[in-house]
Design a protein around this motif. Structure first.
Motif, mmCIF file in Angstrom:
data_model
loop_
_atom_site.group_PDB
_atom_site.id
_atom_site.type_symbol
_atom_site.label_atom_id
_atom_site.label_comp_id
_atom_site.label_asym_id
_atom_site.label_seq_id
_atom_site.Cartn_x
_atom_site.Cartn_y
_atom_site.Cartn_z
ATOM 1 N N GLY A 1 0.803 -1.221 0.000
ATOM 2 C CA GLY A 1 0.000 0.000 0.000
ATOM 3 C C GLY A 1 0.831 1.263 0.000
ATOM 4 N N PHE A 2 2.169 1.125 0.010
ATOM 5 C CA PHE A 2 3.036 2.287 0.137
ATOM 6 C C PHE A 2 2.865 3.306 -0.986
ATOM 7 N N PRO A 3 2.696 2.910 -2.252
ATOM 8 C CA PRO A 3 2.534 3.927 -3.305
ATOM 9 C C PRO A 3 1.384 4.900 -3.041
ATOM 10 N N PHE A 4 0.316 4.430 -2.408
ATOM 11 C CA PHE A 4 -0.804 5.329 -2.117
ATOM 12 C C PHE A 4 -0.383 6.412 -1.125
ATOM 13 N N THR A 5 0.595 6.109 -0.304
ATOM 14 C CA THR A 5 1.086 7.081 0.666
ATOM 15 C C THR A 5 1.631 8.317 -0.040
ATOM 16 N N PHE A 6 2.279 8.104 -1.179
ATOM 17 C CA PHE A 6 2.792 9.245 -1.940
ATOM 18 C C PHE A 6 1.653 10.115 -2.457
ATOM 19 N N ILE A 7 0.537 9.507 -2.788
ATOM 20 C CA ILE A 7 -0.622 10.275 -3.243
ATOM 21 C C ILE A 7 -1.130 11.167 -2.114
ATOM 22 N N VAL A 8 -1.188 10.618 -0.899
ATOM 23 C CA VAL A 8 -1.641 11.382 0.264
ATOM 24 C C VAL A 8 -0.729 12.574 0.520
ATOM 25 N N VAL A 9 0.583 12.312 0.545
ATOM 26 C CA VAL A 9 1.534 13.384 0.836
ATOM 27 C C VAL A 9 1.520 14.434 -0.275
ATOM 28 N N THR A 10 1.446 14.001 -1.527
ATOM 29 C CA THR A 10 1.383 14.953 -2.639
ATOM 30 C C THR A 10 0.156 15.846 -2.508
ATOM 31 N N GLY B 1 1.757 -10.692 -11.624
ATOM 32 C CA GLY B 1 0.974 -9.704 -12.354
ATOM 33 C C GLY B 1 1.177 -8.321 -11.764
ATOM 34 N N PHE B 2 0.177 -7.465 -11.884
ATOM 35 C CA PHE B 2 0.288 -6.102 -11.370
ATOM 36 C C PHE B 2 -0.171 -6.019 -9.919
ATOM 37 N N SER B 3 0.559 -5.245 -9.133
ATOM 38 C CA SER B 3 0.192 -5.060 -7.729
ATOM 39 C C SER B 3 -1.120 -4.286 -7.622
ATOM 40 N N THR B 4 -1.957 -4.701 -6.703
ATOM 41 C CA THR B 4 -3.252 -4.028 -6.490
ATOM 42 C C THR B 4 -3.295 -3.284 -5.153
ATOM 43 N N GLY B 5 -2.167 -3.286 -4.438
ATOM 44 C CA GLY B 5 -2.138 -2.661 -3.114
ATOM 45 C C GLY B 5 -2.453 -1.190 -3.123
ATOM 46 N N ILE B 6 -2.109 -0.512 -4.221
ATOM 47 C CA ILE B 6 -2.346 0.928 -4.314
ATOM 48 C C ILE B 6 -3.841 1.252 -4.333
ATOM 49 N N PHE B 7 -4.664 0.254 -4.714
ATOM 50 C CA PHE B 7 -6.113 0.462 -4.769
ATOM 51 C C PHE B 7 -6.849 -0.232 -3.628
ATOM 52 N N ASN B 8 -6.113 -0.903 -2.768
ATOM 53 C CA ASN B 8 -6.711 -1.741 -1.723
ATOM 54 C C ASN B 8 -6.658 -1.031 -0.372
ATOM 55 N N PRO B 9 -7.811 -0.602 0.159
ATOM 56 C CA PRO B 9 -7.809 0.099 1.458
ATOM 57 C C PRO B 9 -7.146 -0.710 2.568
ATOM 58 N N ALA B 10 -7.318 -2.025 2.553
ATOM 59 C CA ALA B 10 -6.708 -2.860 3.584
ATOM 60 C C ALA B 10 -5.186 -2.779 3.526
ATOM 61 N N ALA B 11 -4.628 -2.741 2.306
ATOM 62 C CA ALA B 11 -3.178 -2.641 2.155
ATOM 63 C C ALA B 11 -2.678 -1.259 2.561
ATOM 64 N N MET B 12 -3.469 -0.235 2.251
ATOM 65 C CA MET B 12 -3.057 1.131 2.561
ATOM 66 C C MET B 12 -2.856 1.344 4.055
ATOM 67 N N VAL B 13 -3.676 0.714 4.874
ATOM 68 C CA VAL B 13 -3.612 0.929 6.324
ATOM 69 C C VAL B 13 -2.945 -0.243 7.038
ATOM 70 N N SER B 14 -2.343 -1.158 6.279
ATOM 71 C CA SER B 14 -1.687 -2.307 6.906
ATOM 72 C C SER B 14 -0.347 -1.888 7.503
#
Length: 488
Positions: free
Chosen positions: A68-77, A206-219
């Protein structure tokens, strides 16, 4: 309109005597013609994109929130873009090139402004010096791969130091061109890796889905992940430092700030997602934890071959050099502006007659950094675990504090200055950005011992806090003693 200054013994507008500098060239003002692209290159290079993908990103994945780490960059940006709304729209009201402290002075008064000035100078000097602690070992490791062994890290640091000092002495456009070449090269190799992974159908899973997965974002530890993401953006805010050397600064500075933030945010988000995809989502945390320093190189070799691995090894070192050069330019301009306002010795605020550069300020910055490196070598400090880590901790605390203080100052500026910009630009966006930045500041202080490699709050953590208490306390002291100081 050209800046003018009086030549001693001449009337305003009179021609300079033979051999004297052109009176149109103000010795108290820097000269340059930086456009949006040049400023973007300088500040993005300061963020060291390749260094971030090879350093903080694996750590954020391993010890933060994993896939879920890539989504963190979206938050900070998003938070930093909210900050930028107020920061850039206040630019026409803040005429000084002093960046953070000029805004703080305008909004919160001279004492707070000077405190911010000292805190900013401390933060940027620490970061410029600290990155030498990464560059030296990185260069040593690179050349060992080509059979050159036994060279101490500080020898490579010394070579880079000489080159940076020389470039800082000349016109800013020269540094801008060097940084443009290095930045394009380091971004290109990472984008090449991104393209190969994406167009080959992803990684082993395949492609990682963690960036779209709320569970991964807060894991895991999302707060720790945000901390690493914040540190990856340090340097973007320095666009305003180059105000005097920019073409049409009231347009150039805002555009450069937005472009730098968006480019950095998109690059980090995409490339961290690709790194996870290339290694497999189910094993990325374990892999990143075990190989945080080499995972980018091994991934590149896997997808781009041995040549790609060699290229990224070289560009990782040049990325660190670009980062040092960028911060050297930033530090030099802080010193120059403070000297021009009477805070530091007056001579440091003179621009070079030919180059229009802060040549004396640049040399002062070089001497300061040299002293820090020499002390580290004499004390036998580990260049990464101690020298870089401690100075990086200082910079992290300082920049986040300055972002918070600047946000408050921007809101104060707009509250006191009539504006037709509307509530979104003058209050709502800056206030939302402030809330996010305060949350980031809390995370930095909670995790400060980790940043400086202490198990809990100890001498280094408390020492960093004490340094900034002292820096901010100096503001009102100097303001009272130097009542003629004008920051903006």
């Amino acid at each position: 309109m050209a800046d003018t200054t009086l030549v001693e013994g001449a009337a305003p507008g009179a021609a300079a005597p033979d051999g004297a500098p052109d009176p149109a060239l103000n010795p108290r003002r820097l000269r340059g013609s930086l456009g949006v692209a040049s400023i973007v290159f300088i500040v993005v290079a300061a963020a060291s994109p390749l260094g971030v993908i090879g350093g903080p990103v694996p750590l954020g994945i391993a010890f933060g929130n994993g896939a879920g780490f890539p989504f963190t960059f979206i938050v900070v940006t998003a938070v930093l873009l909210l900050f930028a709304v107020g920061f850039t729209n206040a630019t026409p009201l803040v005429k000084s090139a002093g960046a953070f402290y000029a805004y703080v002075d305008k909004g919160l008064g001279r004492s707070a402004g000077l405190g911010a000035a000292f805190a900013a100078l401390l933060s940027y000097v620490a970061l410029e010096a600290g990155v030498f602690g990464l560059f030296g070992p990185g260069a040593a490791q690179l050349f060992e791969g080509y059979g050159i062994t036994g060279v101490p890290w500080w020898v490579y640091a010394a070579v880079a130091f000489v080159v940076v000092s020389a470039l800082g002495y000349f016109k800013i456009e020269l540094s801008g061109r060097v940084l443009a070449v290095l930045l394009i090269a380091e971004v290109a190799i990472v984008l090449a890796l991104d393209a190969v992974v994406i167009f080959s159908g992803g990684g082993p899973e395949g492609f990682s889905t963690g960036i779209f997965n709320p569970a991964a974002m807060v894991s895991g530890a999302p707060g720790f992940a945000i901390l690493f993401a914040i540190l990856s953006f340090i340097g973007f805010e320095a666009t305003a430092v180059f105000r005097d050397e920019a073409r049409d600064p009231e347009r150039t500075i805002p555009r450069a700030t937005y472009i730098a933030l968006i480019v950095i945010g998109l690059f980090y988000t995409l490339s961290s997602w690709v790194l996870i995809t290339a290694n497999g989502e189910s094993t990325i945390v374990e892999n990143a934890a075990a190989n945080s320093g080499t995972i980018l190189t091994t991934t590149t070799e896997q997808y781009l071959g041995a040549v790609g691995g060699h290229i990224i090894g070289v560009l990782f070192v040049t990325s660190l050099f670009a980062c040092i050069l960028s911060f050297h330019n930033i530090v030099s301009r802080y010193i120059f502006t403070l000297a021009g306002r009477g805070v530091l010795p007056h001579a440091l605020g003179d621009a070079h007659v030919k180059h229009g550069s802060p040549s004396r300020a640049s040399l002062t910055a070089s001497v300061t950094v040299a002293v820090l490196i020499v002390v580290a070598v004499l004390l036998g400090l580990d260049p990464i675990a101690q020298f870089y880590t401690w100075l990086g901790g200082i910079s992290s605390v300082g920049i986040v504090l300055l972002l918070v203080l600047t946000s408050v100052a921007v809101i104060a500026i707009f509250r006191r200055t009539p504006s037709r910009l509307g509530a979104w630009k003058t209050l709502v966006a800056p206030a939302l950005g402030l809330v996010g930045l305060v949350a980031f500041a809390v995370l930095v202080f909670v995790n400060l011992p980790v940043l400086v490699s202490e198990p809990a709050y100890g001498p280094f953590s408390w020492g960093i806090i004490a340094l900034f208490v002292l820096a901010f306390a100096l503001g009102p002291i100097v303001a009272r003693k130097r009542a003629e100081i004008v920051l903006d």
